[in-house]
Design a protein around this motif. Structure first.
Motif, PDB file in Angstrom:
ATOM      1  N   PRO A   1       0.808  -1.222   0.000  1.00  0.00           N
ATOM      2  CA  PRO A   1       0.000   0.000   0.000  1.00  0.00           C
ATOM      3  C   PRO A   1       0.843   1.274   0.000  1.00  0.00           C
ATOM      4  O   PRO A   1       0.502   2.247  -0.680  1.00  0.00           O
ATOM      5  CB  PRO A   1      -0.827  -0.124   1.283  1.00  0.00           C
ATOM      6  N   GLU A   2       1.965   1.267   0.759  1.00  0.00           N
ATOM      7  CA  GLU A   2       2.823   2.452   0.801  1.00  0.00           C
ATOM      8  C   GLU A   2       3.412   2.754  -0.579  1.00  0.00           C
ATOM      9  O   GLU A   2       3.504   3.918  -0.983  1.00  0.00           O
ATOM     10  CB  GLU A   2       3.975   2.241   1.803  1.00  0.00           C
ATOM     11  N   GLN A   3       3.788   1.716  -1.306  1.00  0.00           N
ATOM     12  CA  GLN A   3       4.360   1.914  -2.637  1.00  0.00           C
ATOM     13  C   GLN A   3       3.274   2.249  -3.665  1.00  0.00           C
ATOM     14  O   GLN A   3       3.523   2.969  -4.632  1.00  0.00           O
ATOM     15  CB  GLN A   3       5.110   0.657  -3.079  1.00  0.00           C
ATOM     16  N   ALA A   4       2.071   1.708  -3.447  1.00  0.00           N
ATOM     17  CA  ALA A   4       0.980   1.910  -4.417  1.00  0.00           C
ATOM     18  C   ALA A   4       0.315   3.272  -4.271  1.00  0.00           C
ATOM     19  O   ALA A   4      -0.331   3.752  -5.206  1.00  0.00           O
ATOM     20  CB  ALA A   4      -0.069   0.805  -4.256  1.00  0.00           C
ATOM     21  N   LEU A   5       0.448   3.900  -3.101  1.00  0.00           N
ATOM     22  CA  LEU A   5      -0.208   5.191  -2.875  1.00  0.00           C
ATOM     23  C   LEU A   5       0.389   6.260  -3.793  1.00  0.00           C
ATOM     24  O   LEU A   5       1.599   6.422  -3.874  1.00  0.00           O
ATOM     25  CB  LEU A   5      -0.045   5.617  -1.410  1.00  0.00           C
ATOM     26  N   THR A   6      -0.473   6.972  -4.472  1.00  0.00           N
ATOM     27  CA  THR A   6      -0.042   8.049  -5.365  1.00  0.00           C
ATOM     28  C   THR A   6      -0.766   9.330  -4.993  1.00  0.00           C
ATOM     29  O   THR A   6      -1.632   9.342  -4.122  1.00  0.00           O
ATOM     30  CB  THR A   6      -0.350   7.702  -6.836  1.00  0.00           C
ATOM     31  N   GLY A   7      -0.419  10.442  -5.657  1.00  0.00           N
ATOM     32  CA  GLY A   7      -1.179  11.669  -5.498  1.00  0.00           C
ATOM     33  C   GLY A   7      -0.611  12.634  -4.478  1.00  0.00           C
ATOM     34  O   GLY A   7       0.543  12.544  -4.053  1.00  0.00           O
ATOM     35  N   THR A   8      -1.457  13.536  -4.062  1.00  0.00           N
ATOM     36  CA  THR A   8      -1.063  14.688  -3.254  1.00  0.00           C
ATOM     37  C   THR A   8      -0.365  14.317  -1.951  1.00  0.00           C
ATOM     38  O   THR A   8       0.697  14.860  -1.621  1.00  0.00           O
ATOM     39  CB  THR A   8      -2.317  15.530  -2.943  1.00  0.00           C
ATOM     40  N   PHE A   9      -0.949  13.392  -1.179  1.00  0.00           N
ATOM     41  CA  PHE A   9      -0.370  13.051   0.119  1.00  0.00           C
ATOM     42  C   PHE A   9       0.886  12.206  -0.043  1.00  0.00           C
ATOM     43  O   PHE A   9       1.798  12.291   0.788  1.00  0.00           O
ATOM     44  CB  PHE A   9      -1.409  12.338   0.991  1.00  0.00           C
ATOM     45  N   ALA A  10       0.950  11.409  -1.094  1.00  0.00           N
ATOM     46  CA  ALA A  10       2.166  10.629  -1.344  1.00  0.00           C
ATOM     47  C   ALA A  10       3.342  11.557  -1.647  1.00  0.00           C
ATOM     48  O   ALA A  10       4.486  11.267  -1.289  1.00  0.00           O
ATOM     49  CB  ALA A  10       1.937   9.664  -2.513  1.00  0.00           C
ATOM     50  N   ARG A  11       3.039  12.684  -2.291  1.00  0.00           N
ATOM     51  CA  ARG A  11       4.105  13.642  -2.637  1.00  0.00           C
ATOM     52  C   ARG A  11       4.371  14.644  -1.521  1.00  0.00           C
ATOM     53  O   ARG A  11       5.369  15.355  -1.535  1.00  0.00           O
ATOM     54  CB  ARG A  11       3.710  14.425  -3.898  1.00  0.00           C
ATOM     55  N   GLY A  12       3.437  14.743  -0.571  1.00  0.00           N
ATOM     56  CA  GLY A  12       3.572  15.759   0.477  1.00  0.00           C
ATOM     57  C   GLY A  12       3.364  17.161  -0.056  1.00  0.00           C
ATOM     58  O   GLY A  12       4.036  18.111   0.368  1.00  0.00           O
ATOM     59  N   ASP A  13       2.392  17.320  -0.958  1.00  0.00           N
ATOM     60  CA  ASP A  13       2.166  18.594  -1.647  1.00  0.00           C
ATOM     61  C   ASP A  13       1.226  19.472  -0.802  1.00  0.00           C
ATOM     62  O   ASP A  13       0.001  19.448  -0.965  1.00  0.00           O
ATOM     63  CB  ASP A  13       1.563  18.325  -3.029  1.00  0.00           C
ATOM     64  N   ILE A  14       1.809  20.242   0.105  1.00  0.00           N
ATOM     65  CA  ILE A  14       1.017  21.015   1.061  1.00  0.00           C
ATOM     66  C   ILE A  14       0.187  22.106   0.382  1.00  0.00           C
ATOM     67  O   ILE A  14      -0.939  22.400   0.808  1.00  0.00           O
ATOM     68  CB  ILE A  14       1.916  21.611   2.167  1.00  0.00           C
ATOM     69  N   ALA A  15       0.698  22.700  -0.683  1.00  0.00           N
ATOM     70  CA  ALA A  15      -0.052  23.759  -1.369  1.00  0.00           C
ATOM     71  C   ALA A  15      -1.335  23.186  -1.973  1.00  0.00           C
ATOM     72  O   ALA A  15      -2.399  23.824  -1.939  1.00  0.00           O
ATOM     73  CB  ALA A  15       0.820  24.387  -2.469  1.00  0.00           C
ATOM     74  N   THR A  16      -1.257  21.968  -2.514  1.00  0.00           N
ATOM     75  CA  THR A  16      -2.446  21.343  -3.100  1.00  0.00           C
ATOM     76  C   THR A  16      -3.434  20.945  -2.018  1.00  0.00           C
ATOM     77  O   THR A  16      -4.650  21.088  -2.197  1.00  0.00           O
ATOM     78  CB  THR A  16      -2.038  20.114  -3.935  1.00  0.00           C
ATOM     79  N   VAL A  17      -2.930  20.458  -0.896  1.00  0.00           N
ATOM     80  CA  VAL A  17      -3.824  20.133   0.226  1.00  0.00           C
ATOM     81  C   VAL A  17      -4.603  21.375   0.646  1.00  0.00           C
ATOM     82  O   VAL A  17      -5.816  21.329   0.868  1.00  0.00           O
ATOM     83  CB  VAL A  17      -3.032  19.565   1.434  1.00  0.00           C
ATOM     84  N   ARG A  18      -3.898  22.527   0.711  1.00  0.00           N
ATOM     85  CA  ARG A  18      -4.558  23.789   1.078  1.00  0.00           C
ATOM     86  C   ARG A  18      -5.665  24.129   0.075  1.00  0.00           C
ATOM     87  O   ARG A  18      -6.764  24.534   0.464  1.00  0.00           O
ATOM     88  CB  ARG A  18      -3.514  24.905   1.156  1.00  0.00           C
ATOM     89  N   ARG A  19      -5.389  23.966  -1.196  1.00  0.00           N
ATOM     90  CA  ARG A  19      -6.409  24.245  -2.229  1.00  0.00           C
ATOM     91  C   ARG A  19      -7.604  23.288  -2.080  1.00  0.00           C
ATOM     92  O   ARG A  19      -8.760  23.695  -2.244  1.00  0.00           O
ATOM     93  CB  ARG A  19      -5.798  24.094  -3.622  1.00  0.00           C
ATOM     94  N   HIS A  20      -7.311  22.014  -1.809  1.00  0.00           N
ATOM     95  CA  HIS A  20      -8.400  21.052  -1.612  1.00  0.00           C
ATOM     96  C   HIS A  20      -9.291  21.479  -0.453  1.00  0.00           C
ATOM     97  O   HIS A  20     -10.529  21.472  -0.564  1.00  0.00           O
ATOM     98  CB  HIS A  20      -7.824  19.659  -1.319  1.00  0.00           C
ATOM     99  N   LEU A  21      -8.675  21.839   0.653  1.00  0.00           N
ATOM    100  CA  LEU A  21      -9.443  22.233   1.837  1.00  0.00           C
ATOM    101  C   LEU A  21     -10.282  23.476   1.559  1.00  0.00           C
ATOM    102  O   LEU A  21     -11.423  23.594   2.018  1.00  0.00           O
ATOM    103  CB  LEU A  21      -8.506  22.465   3.027  1.00  0.00           C
ATOM    104  N   ASP A  22      -9.728  24.407   0.790  1.00  0.00           N
ATOM    105  CA  ASP A  22     -10.475  25.613   0.409  1.00  0.00           C
ATOM    106  C   ASP A  22     -11.692  25.264  -0.443  1.00  0.00           C
ATOM    107  O   ASP A  22     -12.736  25.921  -0.368  1.00  0.00           O
ATOM    108  CB  ASP A  22      -9.583  26.580  -0.371  1.00  0.00           C
ATOM    109  N   SER A  23     -11.550  24.217  -1.267  1.00  0.00           N
ATOM    110  CA  SER A  23     -12.631  23.879  -2.208  1.00  0.00           C
ATOM    111  C   SER A  23     -13.834  23.246  -1.518  1.00  0.00           C
ATOM    112  O   SER A  23     -14.946  23.283  -2.035  1.00  0.00           O
ATOM    113  CB  SER A  23     -12.108  22.932  -3.297  1.00  0.00           C
ATOM    114  N   PHE A  24     -13.606  22.662  -0.329  1.00  0.00           N
ATOM    115  CA  PHE A  24     -14.707  22.015   0.387  1.00  0.00           C
ATOM    116  C   PHE A  24     -15.477  23.053   1.203  1.00  0.00           C
ATOM    117  O   PHE A  24     -15.588  22.954   2.424  1.00  0.00           O
ATOM    118  CB  PHE A  24     -14.174  20.931   1.323  1.00  0.00           C
ATOM    119  N   SER A  25     -16.015  24.066   0.539  1.00  0.00           N
ATOM    120  CA  SER A  25     -16.763  25.095   1.262  1.00  0.00           C
ATOM    121  C   SER A  25     -18.258  24.825   1.119  1.00  0.00           C
ATOM    122  O   SER A  25     -18.732  24.475   0.047  1.00  0.00           O
ATOM    123  CB  SER A  25     -16.424  26.482   0.703  1.00  0.00           C
TER     124      SER A  25
END
Length: 315
Positions: free
Chosen positions: A242-266
């Motif tokens: 699972p650790e190797q198969a995980l992809t995307g924002t959290f796998a990369r540690g992309d904090i700016a994208t996480v912030r945008r995601h959280l903003d979008s859930f309004s």
């Protein structure tokens, strides 16, 4: 003089509970050489419908199985094997009824198909001398025909007394599957894990579909869009941890994208999606910590999620 090789006759079977699981097992077992003698449903017409399906799909040269309603258990003919595939809440009641009605019968094997219950629920039958156990197919059965196909080659969780487990293991072999066993006291936890791995994934996808539909796609189109993504994820899990198969924002540690995601859930309509996003995001970060992602970056994302959720940042 050479001895002729003899083929051992497979057990005759009665199935109590002719829903999707019961019908799928009936189709799969009959196609593997088992004789399905009787089908029992709460209402007789459901058993008749299941028997017709079995007769049409597999062997029109033989008569269909006998059918019975739940109040006709005493009339079910003796068989080598009885499978109880009723809803979990009815298994204890069925076991109690059978122990009273069949006390004088030749002892056979009785297996239930619940994932959450152990063979302890069949104790009245065990006390009457029956071999008891459980056999839970670890697949998703949405209809009997595709379910029967999926049973071939599936994993099965087995539990029960020694003789019952031997019978269950033979079923698994005949279906070309694999089996594993767990302690009776772990059945509920095992089943909870299975629910997270499949039904909860379906619920998660439904939540993702609702979220994507808010972007202007129809729900049908959103589902079509996600299927290849899901298939690629499953393919990754076939060959990687699972650790190797995980992809995307959290796998990369992309904090700016996480912030945008959280903003979008309004808005209140995204409350459930946001809660799930945060929960699984935090778990993804724990996975990535094992995978070597920078611990300071992980902590920054955790703090961001918890701040947005109205909590104090983790020290």
């Amino acid at each position: 003089m050479t001895k002729r090789a003899t083929t051992k006759q497979k057990p005759s079977v009665a199935i109590i509970g002719a829903g999707r699981v019961g019908q799928a097992l009936a189709l799969a077992l009959q196609s593997s050489g088992y004789s399905i003698i009787a089908l029992v449903a709460r209402r007789r017409w459901k058993a008749e419908k299941a028997a017709t399906l079995l007769h049409k799909r597999l062997n029109k040269t033989k008569p269909p199985p006998l059918v019975f309603a739940a109040n006709q258990l005493a009339e079910v003919p003796p068989t080598d094997l009885i499978l109880i595939s009723t809803p979990d809440d009815l298994i204890a009641e069925v076991a109690h009824s059978l122990s009273g009605l069949w006390s004088a019968r030749k002892r056979s094997t009785i297996l239930h198909t619940s994932g959450a219950l152990s063979s302890a629920v069949l104790r009245p039958l065990e006390k009457s001398g029956f071999q008891t156990g459980s056999i839970h197919p670890l697949i998703s059965i949405s209809d009997p025909v595709s379910g029967a196909a999926a049973l071939h080659g599936a994993f099965f969780c087995l539990e029960g007394d020694r003789k019952a487990k031997l019978v269950a293991q033979a079923i698994v072999r005949d279906l070309g599957g694999s089996n594993f066993s767990i302690k009776p006291e772990h059945k509920a936890l095992y089943h909870a894990a299975a629910v997270m791995a499949a039904p909860h994934v379906t619920a998660l996808v439904d939540l993702a579909i609702e979220t994507l539909a808010a972007c202007g796609l129809s729900k049908r189109k959103a589902q079509q869009v996600f299927v290849p993504l899901l298939e690629s994820t499953v393919n990754n899990l076939k060959t990687s941890s699972p650790e190797q198969a995980l992809t995307g924002t959290f796998a990369r540690g992309d904090i700016a994208t996480v912030r945008r995601h959280l903003d979008s859930f309004s808005g209140k309509q995204f409350a459930a999606a946001l809660e799930v996003y945060n929960l699984l995001g935090l778990h993804s970060l724990r996975m990535m910590e094992k995978n070597g992602l920078d611990s300071k970056l992980i902590q920054q994302i955790i703090d961001l999620i918890k701040q947005r959720a109205g909590q104090r940042p983790v020290a």
